[in-house]
Write an enzyme that holds these catalytic residues in place. Structure first.
Site, PDB file in Angstrom:
ATOM      1  N   SER A 186     -10.036  -0.899   6.814  1.00  0.00           N
ATOM      2  CA  SER A 186      -9.417  -0.534   5.692  1.00  0.00           C
ATOM      3  C   SER A 186      -8.597  -1.795   4.925  1.00  0.00           C
ATOM      4  O   SER A 186      -8.361  -1.770   3.767  1.00  0.00           O
ATOM      5  CB  SER A 186      -8.564   0.391   5.522  1.00  0.00           C
ATOM      6  N   SER A 237      -9.843   1.591   2.677  1.00  0.00           N
ATOM      7  CA  SER A 237      -8.911   2.350   1.783  1.00  0.00           C
ATOM      8  C   SER A 237      -7.827   1.445   1.070  1.00  0.00           C
ATOM      9  O   SER A 237      -7.252   2.127   0.091  1.00  0.00           O
ATOM     10  CB  SER A 237      -8.325   3.239   2.431  1.00  0.00           C
ATOM     11  N   LYS A 270       0.695  -1.265   0.046  1.00  0.00           N
ATOM     12  CA  LYS A 270       0.190   0.046   0.144  1.00  0.00           C
ATOM     13  C   LYS A 270       0.892   1.248  -0.028  1.00  0.00           C
ATOM     14  O   LYS A 270       2.005   1.555   0.806  1.00  0.00           O
ATOM     15  CB  LYS A 270      -0.936  -0.187   1.217  1.00  0.00           C
TER      16      LYS A 270
END
Lengths: 487, 115
Positions: free
Chosen positions: A167, A143, A68
């Site tokens: 997330s 996310s 990420k």
């Protein structure tokens, strides 16, 4: 795709020199690039590199891992999906990245995300939305949507994300993969760009429970650079992962099965519980009476912490600076106003308000106390004999792109079943339990703090019981857009 | 904040003041939109007002493990000394050099160096 080798097989073939050390990295890079071309491109990655492993005899040797974009890397930009950090390259690696590299893993690339991890759909990225690999007209969740989509599309077998309110787990559910949020303090946050420091935790994605568990094993443990990381010993997460669910007491919180839950998701959860019961688990209804306060509590505490953490982006020390300004205050205001996206500004404003004189006690102080009550609910359930809890991961399957971007509260409510674990600091995992049409649905196990091994055993048990009934990972299965849809 | 349901938690003026505190400068349309959105979110959050928190005191809200201290040993820090030079866009006398503000040209300040 299911015929793809697992990370155990990849590392084994690299260790024995059956294939070149970068063999699987190159294949994943090819798939990442293919996924990001043409109409309805997946857009899971913000950058891709083809590196060779530093270590050839590690448990992850030659395994490509998607990371990420809020985890610091020295070789690739760390933009957090934000204009304000576009092109920013960190001078150091996040601890989890160092651990990955030390085990022989390779950072394949940085994945798209909601800006500064604020969002539940990966539509808040300054670099465009990621699509769901099972249906390109829908969101991948967020996310950590890029990481989830990369695993769901079969580009990589495992990925790193971060989970502040769901997330990792919510996008794992939407993309048909496994996602783990560890206990707060289990994994170092050093080099994880801070959003809400008392809630943030690095998590892992895997095509299977075992693969997500192995990745957790590698990144877990104390780090002197993160004072909130625990010195508790990290158990062997794979040792008893196949022990099955017989004899486990699985609590089912009544408050998670209300009318907000999509009936088809509820049906899949009930079928999963039926499987667990038939396999010898004891299913027991439990109560977490403060559940309804969790989303409001979260949306005071997380923005309050974010408003403080994001004060550092001022146009001077990091990233972009707005041109044509002539005073320090004007540089700050113009750089922040131009550099941050709408959701970031919304949350900074909300957090600044909640912390401001005259409102602090009514909002922030009250939310802290609500947090304590939510954590206490879980303590009572564990004391009452539940080993783990089982809940839906999100109230619905993946929703259409654009559906909730204009309504912040409806977007926030997709986290209703996941924020509680962050508020209580406990671990959670989302595991695929079936699908509605072609959209995957995840179920969530929660466990007491530091009991990841028990949680993984339950999740692996359910995965085995449901074997073959959940959607395959793989981009091909979702390549065709729905009728009438397009770019 | 008010107890009556029809009264909004924040006004446009409040939003401009919060923006100032947060070092943001929303334009008029953004202020209007933020006022609406913040009131929507705060309306949703109002349910916390109904929660009985009397059994919780300040210490109770700290449920996590105590923060661990590091060993009081000085370890080599790769970002100390002259090391950041390699990652600095510009570097002088142990400091990062950042773009100069036009306003400083009108004063007699001789440095454009900010730590």
């Amino acid at each position: 795709m299911t015929s793809d080798p697992t990370i155990f097989e990849i590392a084994s073939r690299v260790r024995s020199a059956e294939v070149a050390p970068d063999h699987f990295v190159r294949e994943s890079a090819r798939r990442a690039r293919a996924g990001d071309t043409g109409l309805n491109s997946l857009h899971a990655f913000l950058s891709v590199q083809e590196d060779t492993p530093d270590v050839l005899d590690g448990v992850l040797s030659g395994v490509p891992v998607a990371v990420k974009d809020n985890l610091c890397t020295r070789t690739l930009a760390t933009s957090c999906g934000s204009r304000i950090l576009a092109e920013y390259v960190s001078p150091f690696e996040a601890t989890v990245v160092l651990k990955l590299l030390a085990a022989g893993g390779v950072v394949l690339g940085k994945t798209n995300m909601d800006e500064f991890a604020m969002g539940s759909s990966t539509e808040n990225s300054a670099f465009g939305a990621t699509r769901n690999p099972h249906d390109p007209t829908r969101v991948p969740g967020g996310s950590s949507g890029g990481s989830a989509a990369a695993v769901g599309a079969g580009i990589v077998r495992c990925a790193l994300g971060s989970d502040t309110g769901g997330s990792v787990r919510q996008p794992a559910s939407f993309c048909g993969v496994v996602g783990i949020k560890p206990t707060y303090g289990r994994v170092s946050r050093y080099g994880l760009v801070a959003f809400a420091s008392s809630l943030d935790q690095v998590g892992t994605f895997g095509a299977t429970v075992e693969e997500a568990a192995l990745l957790l094993q590698i990144i877990a443990g104390q780090d002197p650079r993160d004072a909130t990381s625990s010195n508790r010993e990290v158990p062997d997460y794979l040792e008893e992962i196949d022990a099955g669910v017989e004899g486990l007491t699985v609590g089912v919180p009544a408050e998670y099965f209300t009318e907000a839950l999509d009936p088809e998701v509820r049906q899949l959860c009930e079928e999963a519980l039926d499987r667990l019961r038939k396999a010898g688990a004891l299913i027991r209804e439990v109560s977490l009476p403060h559940t309804q306060y969790a989303v409001p509590t979260y949306y005071i505490l997380a923005p309050a912490e974010a408003s403080s953490n994001l004060a550092r982006y001022d146009g001077v020390r990091y990233g972009m600076r707005a041109p044509g300004t002539d005073s320090v205050a004007a540089v700050y205001e113009a750089s922040r106003t131009q550099g941050f996206g709408g959701e970031i500004i919304r949350r900074i404003m909300l957090g600044t308000f909640a912390l401001s004189a005259g409102y602090y006690e009514a909002y922030y102080g009250r939310a802290q106390k609500a947090r304590a009550l939510i954590a206490r609910d879980f303590e009572r359930v564990w004391e009452g004999g539940a080993d783990v809890l089982f809940t839906p991961t999100s109230p619905t399957p993946a929703f259409p792109l654009g559906e909730r971007t204009q309504d912040p509260v409806s977007m926030y409510l997709s986290d209703i079943y996941t924020v509680t674990a962050n508020l209580a600091g406990i671990p959670g995992i989302s595991v695929p339990i079936g699908s509605v049409g072609r959209l995957p649905v995840g179920g969530q196990f929660l466990a007491p703090r530091w009991e990841e091994a028990r949680m993984l055993r339950a999740a692996r048990g359910l995965e085995v019981l449901l074997g073959g009934e959940v959607p395959e990972v793989g981009w091909d299965s979702g390549r065709e857009p729905s009728e009438g849809e397009g770019e | 904040m008010s107890g009556s349901k029809d009264q909004r938690a924040v006004s446009g003026q409040d939003v401009r003041r919060i923006a100032e505190l947060a070092r943001l400068r929303p334009d008029q349309e953004a202020v209007r939109q933020l006022t609406e959105e913040l009131n929507g979110i705060l309306e949703h959050v109002r349910v916390l007002e109904t929660l009985d928190v009397s059994e919780i005191d300040e210490e109770d809200s700290l449920t996590l493990d105590p923060v661990l201290c590091r060993d009081p040993k000085i370890a080599p820090d790769e970002l100390r000394g002259d090391a950041p030079r390699s990652i600095a866009p510009d570097w002088r006398d142990g400091f990062f050099v950042v773009p100069r503000l036009p306003a400083l040209d009108q004063s007699d300040s001789s440095g454009d160096v900010v730590e």
